[in-house]
Scaffold this motif. Structure first.
Motif, PDB file in Angstrom:
ATOM      1  N   PHE A 170       0.857  -1.193   0.000  1.00  0.00           N
ATOM      2  CA  PHE A 170       0.000   0.000   0.000  1.00  0.00           C
ATOM      3  C   PHE A 170       0.891   1.242   0.000  1.00  0.00           C
ATOM      4  CE2 PHE A 170      -3.903  -2.221   0.892  1.00  0.00           C
ATOM      5  CZ  PHE A 170      -3.524  -3.293   1.660  1.00  0.00           C
ATOM      6  N   GLN A 171       0.403   2.310  -0.626  1.00  0.00           N
ATOM      7  CA  GLN A 171       1.142   3.561  -0.631  1.00  0.00           C
ATOM      8  C   GLN A 171       0.185   4.710  -0.868  1.00  0.00           C
ATOM      9  OE1 GLN A 171       4.746   3.904  -0.260  1.00  0.00           O
ATOM     10  NE2 GLN A 171       4.058   6.003   0.088  1.00  0.00           N
ATOM     11  N   VAL A 172       0.369   5.779  -0.108  1.00  0.00           N
ATOM     12  CA  VAL A 172      -0.381   7.017  -0.333  1.00  0.00           C
ATOM     13  C   VAL A 172       0.623   8.108  -0.669  1.00  0.00           C
ATOM     14  CG1 VAL A 172      -1.945   8.725   0.633  1.00  0.00           C
ATOM     15  CG2 VAL A 172      -2.204   6.322   1.274  1.00  0.00           C
ATOM     16  N   SER A 227       7.202  11.535  -5.925  1.00  0.00           N
ATOM     17  CA  SER A 227       7.685  10.436  -6.763  1.00  0.00           C
ATOM     18  C   SER A 227       7.842   9.188  -5.910  1.00  0.00           C
ATOM     19  CB  SER A 227       9.018  10.799  -7.411  1.00  0.00           C
ATOM     20  OG  SER A 227       9.994  11.024  -6.401  1.00  0.00           O
ATOM     21  N   MET A 228       7.808   8.043  -6.571  1.00  0.00           N
ATOM     22  CA  MET A 228       8.071   6.792  -5.878  1.00  0.00           C
ATOM     23  C   MET A 228       8.368   5.701  -6.891  1.00  0.00           C
ATOM     24  SD  MET A 228       4.668   4.783  -4.642  1.00  0.00           S
ATOM     25  CE  MET A 228       5.770   3.480  -4.106  1.00  0.00           C
ATOM     26  N   THR A 229       8.969   4.631  -6.393  1.00  0.00           N
ATOM     27  CA  THR A 229       9.288   3.473  -7.218  1.00  0.00           C
ATOM     28  C   THR A 229       8.614   2.248  -6.644  1.00  0.00           C
ATOM     29  OG1 THR A 229      11.427   4.405  -7.869  1.00  0.00           O
ATOM     30  CG2 THR A 229      11.133   2.031  -8.133  1.00  0.00           C
ATOM     31  N   LEU A 230       7.909   1.523  -7.495  1.00  0.00           N
ATOM     32  CA  LEU A 230       7.316   0.247  -7.120  1.00  0.00           C
ATOM     33  C   LEU A 230       8.288  -0.857  -7.523  1.00  0.00           C
ATOM     34  CD1 LEU A 230       4.877   2.259  -7.398  1.00  0.00           C
ATOM     35  CD2 LEU A 230       3.507   0.282  -8.033  1.00  0.00           C
ATOM     36  N   GLN A 231       8.527  -1.763  -6.576  1.00  0.00           N
ATOM     37  CA  GLN A 231       9.499  -2.819  -6.817  1.00  0.00           C
ATOM     38  C   GLN A 231       8.810  -4.137  -7.149  1.00  0.00           C
ATOM     39  OE1 GLN A 231      12.586  -1.964  -6.900  1.00  0.00           O
ATOM     40  NE2 GLN A 231      12.721  -0.103  -5.656  1.00  0.00           N
ATOM     41  N   CYS A 232       9.430  -4.897  -8.026  1.00  0.00           N
ATOM     42  CA  CYS A 232       8.923  -6.217  -8.379  1.00  0.00           C
ATOM     43  C   CYS A 232      10.103  -7.153  -8.567  1.00  0.00           C
ATOM     44  CB  CYS A 232       8.112  -6.149  -9.667  1.00  0.00           C
ATOM     45  SG  CYS A 232       7.580  -7.761 -10.293  1.00  0.00           S
ATOM     46  N   ALA A 233       9.957  -8.361  -8.052  1.00  0.00           N
ATOM     47  CA  ALA A 233      11.001  -9.370  -8.233  1.00  0.00           C
ATOM     48  C   ALA A 233      10.357 -10.733  -8.436  1.00  0.00           C
ATOM     49  CB  ALA A 233      11.932  -9.403  -7.021  1.00  0.00           C
ATOM     50  N   GLN A 234      11.013 -11.553  -9.275  1.00  0.00           N
ATOM     51  CA  GLN A 234      10.534 -12.928  -9.486  1.00  0.00           C
ATOM     52  C   GLN A 234      11.715 -13.881  -9.374  1.00  0.00           C
ATOM     53  OE1 GLN A 234      11.323 -14.800 -12.453  1.00  0.00           O
ATOM     54  NE2 GLN A 234      12.248 -13.161 -13.693  1.00  0.00           N
ATOM     55  N   ALA A 261       3.636  12.069  -9.271  1.00  0.00           N
ATOM     56  CA  ALA A 261       2.352  11.379  -9.182  1.00  0.00           C
ATOM     57  C   ALA A 261       1.162  12.319  -9.382  1.00  0.00           C
ATOM     58  CB  ALA A 261       2.235  10.675  -7.839  1.00  0.00           C
ATOM     59  N   ALA A 262       0.138  11.790 -10.045  1.00  0.00           N
ATOM     60  CA  ALA A 262      -1.103  12.535 -10.281  1.00  0.00           C
ATOM     61  C   ALA A 262      -2.275  11.695  -9.778  1.00  0.00           C
ATOM     62  CB  ALA A 262      -1.257  12.815 -11.774  1.00  0.00           C
ATOM     63  N   PRO A 263      -3.381  12.351  -9.392  1.00  0.00           N
ATOM     64  CA  PRO A 263      -4.548  11.588  -8.913  1.00  0.00           C
ATOM     65  C   PRO A 263      -5.019  10.532  -9.914  1.00  0.00           C
ATOM     66  CG  PRO A 263      -4.793  13.898  -8.338  1.00  0.00           C
ATOM     67  CD  PRO A 263      -3.569  13.810  -9.217  1.00  0.00           C
ATOM     68  N   SER A 264      -4.824  10.774 -11.206  1.00  0.00           N
ATOM     69  CA  SER A 264      -5.249   9.809 -12.225  1.00  0.00           C
ATOM     70  C   SER A 264      -4.437   8.515 -12.153  1.00  0.00           C
ATOM     71  CB  SER A 264      -5.114  10.418 -13.622  1.00  0.00           C
ATOM     72  OG  SER A 264      -3.757  10.761 -13.872  1.00  0.00           O
ATOM     73  N   GLN A 265      -3.347   8.529 -11.413  1.00  0.00           N
ATOM     74  CA  GLN A 265      -2.529   7.329 -11.261  1.00  0.00           C
ATOM     75  C   GLN A 265      -2.929   6.497 -10.039  1.00  0.00           C
ATOM     76  OE1 GLN A 265       1.323   9.480 -11.611  1.00  0.00           O
ATOM     77  NE2 GLN A 265       1.699   8.169 -13.386  1.00  0.00           N
ATOM     78  N   LEU A 270      -2.124   1.919  -4.774  1.00  0.00           N
ATOM     79  CA  LEU A 270      -1.584   3.279  -4.714  1.00  0.00           C
ATOM     80  C   LEU A 270      -2.709   4.299  -4.748  1.00  0.00           C
ATOM     81  CD1 LEU A 270       0.846   5.268  -4.850  1.00  0.00           C
ATOM     82  CD2 LEU A 270       0.638   5.150  -7.335  1.00  0.00           C
ATOM     83  N   THR A 271      -2.669   5.233  -3.801  1.00  0.00           N
ATOM     84  CA  THR A 271      -3.607   6.350  -3.778  1.00  0.00           C
ATOM     85  C   THR A 271      -2.826   7.643  -3.873  1.00  0.00           C
ATOM     86  OG1 THR A 271      -5.146   5.115  -2.375  1.00  0.00           O
ATOM     87  CG2 THR A 271      -5.434   7.498  -2.480  1.00  0.00           C
ATOM     88  N   VAL A 272      -3.227   8.498  -4.810  1.00  0.00           N
ATOM     89  CA  VAL A 272      -2.585   9.807  -4.975  1.00  0.00           C
ATOM     90  C   VAL A 272      -3.614  10.874  -4.639  1.00  0.00           C
ATOM     91  CG1 VAL A 272      -1.323  11.359  -6.502  1.00  0.00           C
ATOM     92  CG2 VAL A 272      -1.132   8.876  -6.799  1.00  0.00           C
TER      93      VAL A 272
END
Lengths: 112, 111
Positions: free
Chosen positions: B10-12, B18-25, B81-85, B108-110
């Motif tokens: 979760f992130q607000v 700005s922020m980075t979302l992390q993904c790993a497999q 970040a924009a609210p549309s994101q 994610l909430t902006v």
């Protein structure tokens, strides 16, 4: 642009009955189709797939039917159980792009 | 074998942050994907990486950047970040054929 869509946004069935979820696609070049199940708060989970050179494929309690003439795909779930309640998405792949185009989803509600 | 993992869950953010979302497999898959899912809608492809060292735009790339750090990791960055994101973001990786494995998502909430 090309898109994958669904006929029914919500389907309510009695536990034990069979469920049929439908999907229409518009790109005749699509050669691979997948059904995903998404439970609340989780990522989509693969259910079953079918290639365009087939018209039917069966899994455990699920069957996917493909009608290329009318560009229609369906997912049949036999003896629907409460655990089947989820949103179901169809997705299509065109050529060898390894990209999937998803439909908007159908919510399946199973009544006890 | 954890499959596909995503952080944070979760992130607000405030508009403009700005922020980075992390993904790993950990499945040794070559291809990885970032999708967004808006309420009551299907998934839309933001960016994908067919193999380590390559990235390509999907349907809705505007406002995002990605980095394929190595074979395991694929990050998604929002520079302003924009609210549309506001959305739920899913990362996926591709097994043999066309079956994609999805992570649990980042909500994610902006504001």
């Amino acid at each position: 642009g090309e898109s994958v869509g669904l006929h029914l946004p919500t389907l309510s069935v009695q536990e034990g009955d069979n469920s049929i979820i439908n999907c229409a696609y518009s790109n005749s070049a699509s050669d691979y189709f997948i059904w995903y199940k998404q439970e609340s708060g989780k990522g989509p989970q693969f259910i079953i797939d079918i290639r365009s050179n087939m018209d039917k494929r069966q899994g455990q309690r699920v069957t996917v039917l493909l009608n290329k003439t009318v560009k229609h795909l369906s997912l049949q779930i036999a003896a629907t159980q409460p655990g089947d309640s989820a949103v179901y998405f169809c997705a299509e792949n065109i050529g060898s792009s390894y990209k999937l185009i998803f439909g908007s989803g159908t919510r399946l509600l199973v009544r006890p | 074998n954890a499959g596909v993992t995503q952080t944070p869950k979760f992130q607000v953010l405030k508009t403009g942050q700005s922020m980075t979302l992390q993904c790993a497999q950990d499945m040794n898959h070559n291809s990885m994907y970032w999708y967004r899912q808006d309420p009551g809608m299907g998934l839309r492809l933001i960016y994908y990486s067919a193999s380590e060292g390559t990235t390509d735009k999907g349907e809705v790339p505007n406002g995002y950047n990605v980095s394929r750090l190595n074979k395991r990791e694929f990050s998604l960055r929002l520079e302003s970040a924009a609210p549309s994101q506001t959305s739920v973001y899913f990362c996926a990786s591709l097994a043999g054929g066309y079956e994609q494995y999805f992570g649990p998502g980042t909500r994610l909430t902006v504001t």
